[in-house]
Design a protein around this motif. Structure first.
Motif, PDB file in Angstrom:
ATOM      1  N   GLU A 201      -5.575   8.911  -8.746  1.00  0.00           N
ATOM      2  CA  GLU A 201      -4.451   7.982  -8.737  1.00  0.00           C
ATOM      3  C   GLU A 201      -4.159   7.466 -10.144  1.00  0.00           C
ATOM      4  O   GLU A 201      -3.004   7.221 -10.501  1.00  0.00           O
ATOM      5  N   GLU A 216      -6.914  -0.790 -14.808  1.00  0.00           N
ATOM      6  CA  GLU A 216      -5.631  -0.401 -14.211  1.00  0.00           C
ATOM      7  C   GLU A 216      -5.772  -0.187 -12.709  1.00  0.00           C
ATOM      8  O   GLU A 216      -4.910  -0.603 -11.923  1.00  0.00           O
ATOM      9  N   ALA A 220      -4.138  -2.324  -9.511  1.00  0.00           N
ATOM     10  CA  ALA A 220      -3.391  -1.640  -8.444  1.00  0.00           C
ATOM     11  C   ALA A 220      -3.928  -2.002  -7.072  1.00  0.00           C
ATOM     12  O   ALA A 220      -3.161  -2.233  -6.124  1.00  0.00           O
ATOM     13  N   ASP A 223      -2.891  -5.580  -6.244  1.00  0.00           N
ATOM     14  CA  ASP A 223      -1.456  -5.802  -6.106  1.00  0.00           C
ATOM     15  C   ASP A 223      -1.057  -5.653  -4.629  1.00  0.00           C
ATOM     16  O   ASP A 223      -1.457  -4.687  -3.965  1.00  0.00           O
ATOM     17  N   VAL A 225       1.684  -4.750  -3.073  1.00  0.00           N
ATOM     18  CA  VAL A 225       2.449  -3.552  -2.717  1.00  0.00           C
ATOM     19  C   VAL A 225       1.659  -2.286  -3.027  1.00  0.00           C
ATOM     20  O   VAL A 225       1.479  -1.409  -2.167  1.00  0.00           O
ATOM     21  N   GLN A 226       1.168  -2.161  -4.264  1.00  0.00           N
ATOM     22  CA  GLN A 226       0.426  -0.962  -4.655  1.00  0.00           C
ATOM     23  C   GLN A 226      -0.867  -0.808  -3.851  1.00  0.00           C
ATOM     24  O   GLN A 226      -1.234   0.300  -3.436  1.00  0.00           O
ATOM     25  N   GLY A 227      -1.554  -1.933  -3.656  1.00  0.00           N
ATOM     26  CA  GLY A 227      -2.802  -1.871  -2.917  1.00  0.00           C
ATOM     27  C   GLY A 227      -2.604  -1.421  -1.480  1.00  0.00           C
ATOM     28  O   GLY A 227      -3.364  -0.594  -0.968  1.00  0.00           O
ATOM     29  N   LYS A 229      -0.131   0.388  -0.321  1.00  0.00           N
ATOM     30  CA  LYS A 229       0.270   1.792  -0.325  1.00  0.00           C
ATOM     31  C   LYS A 229      -0.937   2.702  -0.546  1.00  0.00           C
ATOM     32  O   LYS A 229      -1.108   3.731   0.142  1.00  0.00           O
ATOM     33  N   LEU A 230      -1.810   2.331  -1.478  1.00  0.00           N
ATOM     34  CA  LEU A 230      -2.960   3.166  -1.807  1.00  0.00           C
ATOM     35  C   LEU A 230      -3.954   3.229  -0.658  1.00  0.00           C
ATOM     36  O   LEU A 230      -4.428   4.312  -0.279  1.00  0.00           O
TER      37      LEU A 230
END
Length: 380
Positions: A201, A216, A220, A223, A225-227, A229-230
């Motif tokens: 990623e 980084e 992520a 976060d 949103v990013q978390g 999604k991941l």
């Protein structure tokens, strides 16, 4: 002018009237330093506004009631909070050799060479334990050996080892009342797959992450949103075997846990009818509620929720709290239920336990700093 120091009566009044003399009283003859004497012909008037008086009276008593109610409410909250802290202090006294920050502030990670590692201790029987920093639930096992939740028959016989990634406490209300301690476990054999997915990623050609790349990835995962999604991609595509271990800090019941879990799943599925609006999902939700239709859940007992590599959920209850008496109380063969429930602790704008989410991320950082595939053979 004929005057008298006393009020004229009888014939004296008649005589004065016949002579045309005014009748005066001692009060009318008095002079004061600041006010002249009032004449008999003057009258004083006062204008009284009844509506204004009524309004002022109503406002006064309304404000008085509001102040009294606020004081009573503040006093009740202060009394309850003080009583809670006193009872907690009596039940869980701080030892003299405890850290200055208090037993509930201990970080279960220790820093070695600038890198955070989980603190691991051993009990009298040699089992590896991780301190929680909580005075009621003091430790969590570093590994779990489970004989459930696996698809392959051979794994059901031999069991699957799960490694603790991170843990934290769940609190409610502004008073910070502690409800339960939760720990996230990953199947040791599946850690390499998560390593590879997380490393790619950030750096598609790397096998491990350096300091700035780790930072980084940390941002992520934290976060909203990013978390989300991941983690959604990991749960849907990688599908690692994992488990959440929940141990109450105070006496509760299964209905409270059920309501909290159901609200969490519904909150993440609302507004997405294309993915969660079918009959199968509704049936799975009813079955999920039924699993927790039980009675009391005393503190220090164990609730274990295991997600296998198909996304199926197995729920066990252990009255001993040590794993020696685990009893399966329900199974839900619906991947979407476990995915949404797992996200309740792993990612999003609002999670059930922020300390647990932070601690899990720190545990993930331990994985990605090592070459892919080495954690399963060397777990600290």
């Amino acid at each position: 002018m004929i005057t008298s120091r006393s009020v004229p009566t009888g014939l004296a009044r008649s005589a004065l009237r016949s002579l045309g003399q005014p009748i005066t009283t001692p009060c009318q003859q008095c002079r004061t330093f600041l006010r002249p004497a009032r004449h008999s012909g003057s009258r004083a008037y006062e204008t009284i506004n009844l509506n204004r008086m009524r309004t002022q009276h109503h406002d006064y008593h309304r404000n008085r009631r509001a102040v009294l109610l606020g004081g009573a409410l503040a006093g009740s909250i202060a009394t309850c909070y003080t009583a809670y802290r006193l009872v907690d202090a009596v039940r869980n006294p701080t030892q003299f050799d405890a850290p200055a920050s208090g037993p509930d502030k201990v970080d279960p990670f220790v820093t070695e060479g600038g890198v955070k590692r989980k603190t691991v201790i051993h009990d009298d029987e040699g089992r590896e334990l991780v301190p929680t920093g909580n005075s009621t639930i003091t430790t969590f096992p570093r590994t779990l050996d489970l004989h459930l939740g696996a698809q392959a028959a051979q794994e059901k016989v031999n069991g699957v080892e799960y490694t603790l990634v991170g843990l934290g406490v769940r609190t409610v209300s502004f008073l910070g009342i502690q409800v339960y301690m939760v720990g996230y476990y990953l199947a040791t054999q599946d850690i390499a797959a998560i390593q590879a997915r997380l490393v790619k990623e950030i750096n598609p050609i790397a096998t491990t992450l350096v300091a700035n790349e780790k930072e980084e990835l940390r941002k992520a995962l934290l976060d909203p949103v990013q978390g989300e999604k991941l983690w959604t991609e990991i749960l849907r595509e990688v599908r690692p075997r994992s488990a959440f271990r929940i141990v109450p800090i105070r006496d509760t019941d299964f209905h409270h846990l059920r309501d909290a879990f159901v609200r969490a799943v519904q909150a993440r599925s609302t507004g997405r009818p294309a993915e969660f609006g079918d009959d199968e999902f509704g049936t799975a939700m009813r079955d999920f509620r039924a699993v927790f239709n039980r009675g009391k859940f005393p503190k220090k007992q164990e609730l274990l929720m295991v997600r296998d590599n198909s996304g199926h959920l197995t729920v066990t209850h252990d009255t001993s709290g040590t794993g020696a008496a685990r009893e399966t109380i329900g199974q839900i063969p619906e991947e979407r239920i476990t995915r949404l429930l797992w996200m309740n602790w792993l990612a999003g704008s609002k999670v059930a336990s922020e300390p647990a989410r932070q601690n899990i991320v720190e545990g993930i950082m331990e994985f990605v700093e090592r070459p892919v595939g080495t954690v399963a053979t060397q777990v600290v």
